[in-house]
Motif scaffolding. Sequence first.
Motif, PDB file in Angstrom:
ATOM      1  N   VAL A 110      -1.018  12.371  10.878  1.00 12.50           N
ATOM      2  CA  VAL A 110      -1.717  11.569   9.859  1.00 12.50           C
ATOM      3  C   VAL A 110      -2.346  10.340  10.515  1.00 12.50           C
ATOM      4  CG1 VAL A 110      -1.509  10.380   7.633  1.00 12.50           C
ATOM      5  CG2 VAL A 110      -0.068  12.361   8.125  1.00 12.50           C
ATOM      6  N   ASN A 111      -1.582   9.700  11.428  1.00  9.67           N
ATOM      7  CA  ASN A 111      -2.072   8.541  12.200  1.00  9.67           C
ATOM      8  C   ASN A 111      -2.578   7.401  11.321  1.00  9.67           C
ATOM      9  OD1 ASN A 111      -1.621  10.060  14.558  1.00  9.67           O
ATOM     10  ND2 ASN A 111      -3.676  10.927  14.474  1.00  9.67           N
ATOM     11  N   ALA A 112      -1.910   7.177  10.176  1.00 13.82           N
ATOM     12  CA  ALA A 112      -2.430   6.210   9.200  1.00 13.82           C
ATOM     13  C   ALA A 112      -2.010   4.773   9.495  1.00 13.82           C
ATOM     14  CB  ALA A 112      -1.964   6.610   7.799  1.00 13.82           C
ATOM     15  N   VAL A 113      -3.016   3.905   9.557  1.00 13.76           N
ATOM     16  CA  VAL A 113      -2.792   2.462   9.688  1.00 13.76           C
ATOM     17  C   VAL A 113      -3.494   1.791   8.503  1.00 13.76           C
ATOM     18  CG1 VAL A 113      -3.405   0.419  11.029  1.00 13.76           C
ATOM     19  CG2 VAL A 113      -2.519   2.419  12.194  1.00 13.76           C
ATOM     20  N   ILE A 151      -6.662 -10.431   8.185  1.00 19.05           N
ATOM     21  CA  ILE A 151      -6.585  -8.965   8.039  1.00 19.05           C
ATOM     22  C   ILE A 151      -5.157  -8.564   8.382  1.00 19.05           C
ATOM     23  CG2 ILE A 151      -7.408  -6.721   8.862  1.00 19.05           C
ATOM     24  CD1 ILE A 151     -10.048  -8.075   9.635  1.00 19.05           C
ATOM     25  N   GLY A 152      -4.463  -7.985   7.402  1.00 19.52           N
ATOM     26  CA  GLY A 152      -3.112  -7.487   7.659  1.00 19.52           C
ATOM     27  C   GLY A 152      -3.177  -6.071   8.219  1.00 19.52           C
ATOM     28  N   VAL A 153      -2.343  -5.806   9.227  1.00 19.85           N
ATOM     29  CA  VAL A 153      -2.293  -4.478   9.850  1.00 19.85           C
ATOM     30  C   VAL A 153      -0.873  -3.958   9.695  1.00 19.85           C
ATOM     31  CG1 VAL A 153      -2.673  -3.164  11.995  1.00 19.85           C
ATOM     32  CG2 VAL A 153      -4.015  -5.236  11.560  1.00 19.85           C
ATOM     33  N   SER A 154      -0.710  -2.789   9.103  1.00 23.46           N
ATOM     34  CA  SER A 154       0.651  -2.270   8.907  1.00 23.46           C
ATOM     35  C   SER A 154       0.676  -0.748   9.007  1.00 23.46           C
ATOM     36  CB  SER A 154       1.197  -2.713   7.543  1.00 23.46           C
ATOM     37  OG  SER A 154       0.356  -2.237   6.510  1.00 23.46           O
ATOM     38  N   SER A 155       1.868  -0.228   9.323  1.00 27.48           N
ATOM     39  CA  SER A 155       2.061   1.223   9.396  1.00 27.48           C
ATOM     40  C   SER A 155       3.528   1.540   9.163  1.00 27.48           C
ATOM     41  CB  SER A 155       1.614   1.766  10.752  1.00 27.48           C
ATOM     42  OG  SER A 155       2.357   1.143  11.788  1.00 27.48           O
ATOM     43  N   THR A 156       3.802   2.753   8.715  1.00 31.19           N
ATOM     44  CA  THR A 156       5.171   3.184   8.432  1.00 31.19           C
ATOM     45  C   THR A 156       5.358   4.620   8.894  1.00 31.19           C
ATOM     46  OG1 THR A 156       5.107   1.836   6.427  1.00 31.19           O
ATOM     47  CG2 THR A 156       6.928   3.382   6.621  1.00 31.19           C
ATOM     48  N   SER A 157       6.507   4.875   9.529  1.00 31.23           N
ATOM     49  CA  SER A 157       6.849   6.242   9.929  1.00 31.23           C
ATOM     50  C   SER A 157       8.320   6.495   9.625  1.00 31.23           C
ATOM     51  CB  SER A 157       6.589   6.431  11.432  1.00 31.23           C
ATOM     52  OG  SER A 157       7.292   7.547  11.919  1.00 31.23           O
ATOM     53  N   THR A 158       8.617   7.640   9.033  1.00 27.05           N
ATOM     54  CA  THR A 158      10.023   7.959   8.727  1.00 27.05           C
ATOM     55  C   THR A 158      10.820   8.173  10.014  1.00 27.05           C
ATOM     56  OG1 THR A 158       9.283  10.244   8.459  1.00 27.05           O
ATOM     57  CG2 THR A 158       9.619   8.977   6.451  1.00 27.05           C
ATOM     58  N   GLN A 159      10.114   8.538  11.113  1.00 27.31           N
ATOM     59  CA  GLN A 159      10.813   8.771  12.388  1.00 27.31           C
ATOM     60  C   GLN A 159      11.044   7.486  13.183  1.00 27.31           C
ATOM     61  OE1 GLN A 159       7.960  11.072  11.951  1.00 27.31           O
ATOM     62  NE2 GLN A 159       9.347  12.577  11.061  1.00 27.31           N
ATOM     63  N   THR A 160       9.999   6.645  13.308  1.00 27.36           N
ATOM     64  CA  THR A 160      10.086   5.521  14.250  1.00 27.36           C
ATOM     65  C   THR A 160      10.289   4.150  13.617  1.00 27.36           C
ATOM     66  OG1 THR A 160       7.663   5.546  14.326  1.00 27.36           O
ATOM     67  CG2 THR A 160       8.802   6.609  16.153  1.00 27.36           C
ATOM     68  N   GLY A 161       9.937   3.990  12.347  1.00 23.39           N
ATOM     69  CA  GLY A 161      10.127   2.680  11.720  1.00 23.39           C
ATOM     70  C   GLY A 161       8.846   2.171  11.106  1.00 23.39           C
ATOM     71  N   GLU A 162       8.693   0.848  11.094  1.00 22.62           N
ATOM     72  CA  GLU A 162       7.478   0.294  10.487  1.00 22.62           C
ATOM     73  C   GLU A 162       6.998  -0.933  11.256  1.00 22.62           C
ATOM     74  OE1 GLU A 162       8.877  -2.397   6.857  1.00 22.62           O
ATOM     75  OE2 GLU A 162       9.467  -0.292   6.611  1.00 22.62           O
ATOM     76  N   TYR A 163       5.737  -1.327  10.994  1.00 27.44           N
ATOM     77  CA  TYR A 163       5.117  -2.440  11.713  1.00 27.44           C
ATOM     78  C   TYR A 163       4.221  -3.230  10.756  1.00 27.44           C
ATOM     79  CZ  TYR A 163       2.254  -4.967  15.112  1.00 27.44           C
ATOM     80  OH  TYR A 163       1.622  -5.965  15.822  1.00 27.44           O
ATOM     81  N   SER A 175      -8.118  -3.217   0.472  1.00 32.77           N
ATOM     82  CA  SER A 175      -7.304  -2.581   1.507  1.00 32.77           C
ATOM     83  C   SER A 175      -7.768  -1.141   1.689  1.00 32.77           C
ATOM     84  CB  SER A 175      -5.814  -2.631   1.150  1.00 32.77           C
ATOM     85  OG  SER A 175      -5.546  -1.787   0.069  1.00 32.77           O
ATOM     86  N   ILE A 176      -7.575  -0.637   2.913  1.00 32.25           N
ATOM     87  CA  ILE A 176      -8.026   0.718   3.239  1.00 32.25           C
ATOM     88  C   ILE A 176      -7.079   1.334   4.265  1.00 32.25           C
ATOM     89  CG2 ILE A 176      -9.635  -0.034   5.078  1.00 32.25           C
ATOM     90  CD1 ILE A 176     -11.603   2.123   3.918  1.00 32.25           C
ATOM     91  N   LEU A 177      -6.843   2.628   4.149  1.00 34.84           N
ATOM     92  CA  LEU A 177      -5.943   3.362   5.050  1.00 34.84           C
ATOM     93  C   LEU A 177      -6.809   4.210   5.976  1.00 34.84           C
ATOM     94  CD1 LEU A 177      -2.797   3.556   5.182  1.00 34.84           C
ATOM     95  CD2 LEU A 177      -2.991   5.696   3.892  1.00 34.84           C
ATOM     96  N   LEU A 178      -6.667   3.993   7.291  1.00 33.29           N
ATOM     97  CA  LEU A 178      -7.554   4.669   8.253  1.00 33.29           C
ATOM     98  C   LEU A 178      -6.760   5.339   9.377  1.00 33.29           C
ATOM     99  CD1 LEU A 178     -10.164   1.778   8.654  1.00 33.29           C
ATOM    100  CD2 LEU A 178     -10.478   3.861   7.297  1.00 33.29           C
ATOM    101  N   ASN A 179      -7.357   6.354   9.979  1.00 37.58           N
ATOM    102  CA  ASN A 179      -6.789   6.996  11.165  1.00 37.58           C
ATOM    103  C   ASN A 179      -6.959   6.038  12.352  1.00 37.58           C
ATOM    104  OD1 ASN A 179      -6.721   8.527  13.674  1.00 37.58           O
ATOM    105  ND2 ASN A 179      -6.785  10.379  12.427  1.00 37.58           N
ATOM    106  N   HIS A 180      -5.842   5.657  12.985  1.00 35.92           N
ATOM    107  CA  HIS A 180      -5.918   4.625  14.037  1.00 35.92           C
ATOM    108  C   HIS A 180      -6.777   5.066  15.218  1.00 35.92           C
ATOM    109  CE1 HIS A 180      -3.146   6.510  16.945  1.00 35.92           C
ATOM    110  NE2 HIS A 180      -2.364   6.819  15.932  1.00 35.92           N
TER     111      HIS A 180
END
Length: 374
Positions: A284-287, A298-310, A324-329
């Motif tokens: 998915v590569n969603a940021v 500009i806030g930058v965030s991401s979440t993964s069930t495997q690795t955590g969140e940022y 706000s918009i969700l994009l492929n990093h």
Amino acid sequence: MKFSCTKEKLAKTLALVVGVAGKNINLPILGNILIKADTQKVEIITTNLELAVVASLRSKTEEAGSFTVPARTLMDFVNLLSDEKVDIELQDNELLVKCGKSSTKIKGTPADEFPIIPSLEDGKGFLIGVEDLKQGLGQVLPAVAKNDIRPELAGLYVGFNTENQPGLIMAATDSYRLAEKKMKINQGAETIKVIIPGRTAQEMNHILTVAEADEAEKNVRILVGENQIALHYDSVQLVSRLVDGQYPDYTQIIPKEFKTTAFFSANQLIKEVKAASLFTTTGVNAVSLDLNTSENSIGVSSTSTQTGEYTSEIPAELTGEENSILLNHRYVLDGLNNIPQDTAVLKVINGDSPCLLASQGDDSYLYIVMPIRQ
């Protein structure tokens, strides 16, 4: 065939052409390089039947002739030689290569088995600045489609002096993002639109990058025929077929109005998106990019069930409404890395519409990214 040249010139000439040669089960000779020596010059040639590259090599020829040897074998061996004179001679269907105290014999195939190299004599001619073309190719190539399901999208649209655009315009899209670059033409006023195969465009970019060290010529000569295109630069010539078909009207994808505009440091956002990419779901590569007009950030965030969140944010100058918009990093980084100035602009409508990345005060390059719809 017998000639001598410097190791440096030979290695550079091989580097210009070797990328085209490759394994072909049906035609093994396409993995070979054709060496043609006459009294005037030595030409080194490769082809994959779609495109061919011919590079001239400065040398001292004692005996004319031609022969083919495996491209990678010759290149890898030459790169290991010391910086001295290299002597090359054809002996009993083997290429004898001598340099200093090193020598090798490379088995090959007679030149008459090599495919005929196409040439383009007639066509519409154009002169384009080498730096402009090299930068432009680098900016649009990432958006070329990687598969051949739609052959035209696996190519690069190139328009010379089209209706509303004097000069050269290049564009590419893989349906997920779109890149467009405009540049001036130094010579040539005719109008033509073509689609260059993606592989050919990559080889053009490679040639301009490798050949730049000489800096003898400031312009690239391009000749466009009915179904072929040729590029001449320095001592190299590339000839390729063109893609049949019509490129889709990509301009319809480019939004005309936006609700939020942000100016920011491209380098800062690149670092944050790279950090956020470590915490995205594979595939998915969603940021998420949150445009806060009240805080000018500009806030930058991401979440993964495997690795955590940022989560992080960078300062920015914003106008318009909160968005706000969700994009492929990966797509975001491809765009940001090709913005020439540090100050970039991001324009957003909403989370469901394509957004635009560009350079502040420079409308020659734009990059559109489709959002990931939640």
